[in-house]
Design a protein around this motif. Sequence first.
Motif: not given
Length: 188
Positions: A29, A35, A38, A53, A55, A188
């Motif tokens: 990130a 988060v 995913i 991913v 966010l 992540a």
Amino acid sequence: FYAKKKAALPEGIVSGNGRVEAKLVDLAAKEPLRVKDILVDEGDLVKPGQVLVQLDTVTLDAELAEANASVDAAKERLALARASIVKQKSEIALAEIEVNQASKLEQQGAGSQRDLDVRRTELETTKATLAESEATLKTATQQVEVARANAATIQTRIDDATLKSPVTGRVLYRLAEAGEVLGAGGKA
């Protein structure tokens, strides 16, 4: 004469000499965010540009809405400044006509010097107001550009909240789960 005996390999199997190198890429990130989702699991094959991913950008979305409202407000101030300039130019044209008329009347003895002085003062005041409106126009133009730049910066932050694969590869580790907050640089 020495002959090297070849090792017998099953059909479809080839032997060779060399090494295989792998490149490890960490997905991280850019700024601290939660988060949201995913989209891959350990072992999944990923391609360049694939979203891995997502966010949470709720706060950033609100900031972007505010920034876009600032752009709209700045555009309104710009339109107001332009309208003010048009108004001032019209008032100057009228004031010039009145000065000419007052000057003719004063020369003919039908008007007073005081009236002519008042008309000239009104003309000069209106010209000064025009200069002020033109300065306001420049400021309003700059405010629009600043507001657009702020909105673009926030949009970039939102775009950075979508973590994409930079390479073709396989996911080795899943280091975060939905709901966790990743710090700036958090993997992540």
